[in-house]
Design a protein around this motif. Structure first.
Motif, PDB file in Angstrom:
ATOM      1  N   VAL A 176       0.841  -1.194   0.000  1.00 41.49           N
ATOM      2  CA  VAL A 176       0.000   0.000   0.000  1.00 41.49           C
ATOM      3  C   VAL A 176       0.882   1.252   0.000  1.00 41.49           C
ATOM      4  N   PHE A 177       0.568   2.174  -0.903  1.00 34.38           N
ATOM      5  CA  PHE A 177       1.234   3.471  -0.970  1.00 34.38           C
ATOM      6  C   PHE A 177       0.225   4.549  -0.587  1.00 34.38           C
ATOM      7  N   GLY A 178       0.697   5.594   0.062  1.00 36.87           N
ATOM      8  CA  GLY A 178      -0.188   6.663   0.490  1.00 36.87           C
ATOM      9  C   GLY A 178      -0.577   7.589  -0.644  1.00 36.87           C
ATOM     10  N   ALA A 179      -1.428   8.556  -0.324  1.00 36.34           N
ATOM     11  CA  ALA A 179      -1.842   9.558  -1.306  1.00 36.34           C
ATOM     12  C   ALA A 179      -0.682  10.509  -1.599  1.00 36.34           C
ATOM     13  N   GLY A 180      -0.833  11.285  -2.676  1.00 38.82           N
ATOM     14  CA  GLY A 180       0.153  12.313  -2.978  1.00 38.82           C
ATOM     15  C   GLY A 180       1.043  12.045  -4.164  1.00 38.82           C
ATOM     16  N   LEU A 181       0.713  11.051  -5.010  1.00 38.43           N
ATOM     17  CA  LEU A 181       1.521  10.778  -6.200  1.00 38.43           C
ATOM     18  C   LEU A 181       1.093  11.728  -7.308  1.00 38.43           C
ATOM     19  N   ARG A 182       1.993  12.638  -7.697  1.00 38.65           N
ATOM     20  CA  ARG A 182       1.657  13.647  -8.700  1.00 38.65           C
ATOM     21  C   ARG A 182       1.672  13.063 -10.113  1.00 38.65           C
ATOM     22  N   GLU A 183       1.072  13.795 -11.025  1.00 40.57           N
ATOM     23  CA  GLU A 183       1.113  13.408 -12.433  1.00 40.57           C
ATOM     24  C   GLU A 183       2.567  13.343 -12.902  1.00 40.57           C
ATOM     25  N   GLY A 184       2.902  12.267 -13.639  1.00 35.47           N
ATOM     26  CA  GLY A 184       4.252  12.107 -14.144  1.00 35.47           C
ATOM     27  C   GLY A 184       5.216  11.472 -13.164  1.00 35.47           C
TER      28      GLY A 184
END
Length: 226
Positions: free
Chosen positions: A165-173
């Protein structure tokens, strides 16, 4: 100026987020949850309350009037009544498209080890507002070994499924990669071993067409004299 830019990137992205072209996590990737220096302001020191003290009962209250209001206060809007405060608003899912990019692991000999790279990138347009789960399904004859990245990945499915599981906050690109070391059964024949796959799941992702990719493991011959 370059040092200032580096600080901005670290403050904006999670430690596991990489640029999309990078196929594997850099050596200096910090595991999820590693504490860093906080940039949040220190919590305010508690001060003496300026609220008025609660009113005391009138000295002349009779036993009759006390019992009459006691039953009301026990079932009314006192400390045990239902709260009238609004519930905290949940984060709305973003409009983001998570994509699994196929990556076959390095070859390994029977009884040897290799590492599955479960590579996921965000095609946007939004930054992810919800956590996402990467599911690695291993082919028969292959078992997870650990340690994993992220370190809190969990093994299920009788040892053939690993969930990270990875948290929120992965930006475009930007991308995230789960790393799952595995060991091959000593009795596996030489050749290509299929049946493995990587899947990503997220409340934010509205395009499921690119959420799964298979992978193959090349079982190589053992070197002579090894």
């Amino acid at each position: 100026m370059a040092a200032g830019c580096a600080v901005t990137v670290l403050a904006t992205d999670p430690s596991w987020a990489l640029l999309r072209p990078e196929p594997r996590p850099a050596v200096e990737v910090v595991a999820t949850g590693t504490p860093g220096a906080s940039t949040l302001p220190a919590p305010a020191t508690a001060t003496a309350s300026t609220l008025p003290a609660p009113a005391k009962p009138a000295a002349g209250a009779t036993a009759g009037s006390g019992s009459g209001s006691g039953s009301d206060s026990g079932s009314g809007s006192g400390a045990h009544g239902a709260s009238t405060l609004p519930a905290p608003a949940a984060a709305r899912p973003s409009d983001s498209d998570l994509e699994v990019v196929r990556m076959d692991p390095d070859p390994a000999t029977p009884g040897g080890t290799t590492t599955i790279h479960a590579f996921v990138d965000n095609r946007g347009p939004d930054t992810t507002a919800s956590p996402f789960t990467v599911v690695i399904t291993l082919p028969e004859g292959v078992s997870p070994q650990g340690p994993y990245f992220p370190s809190d990945c969990r093994v299920t499915g009788h040892g053939r499924v690993v969930r990270c599981v990875f948290g929120a906050g992965l930006r475009e690109g930007r991308s995230a990669t789960a790393l799952v070391p595995v060991r091959l059964d000593p009795e596996l024949p030489v050749g290509r071993l299929s049946g493995g796959s990587v899947t990503v799941r997220s409340a934010d992702d509205r395009n499921e067409d690119d959420n799964r990719q298979p992978f193959d493991i090349t079982v190589a011959e053992t070197a002579a004299g090894a």
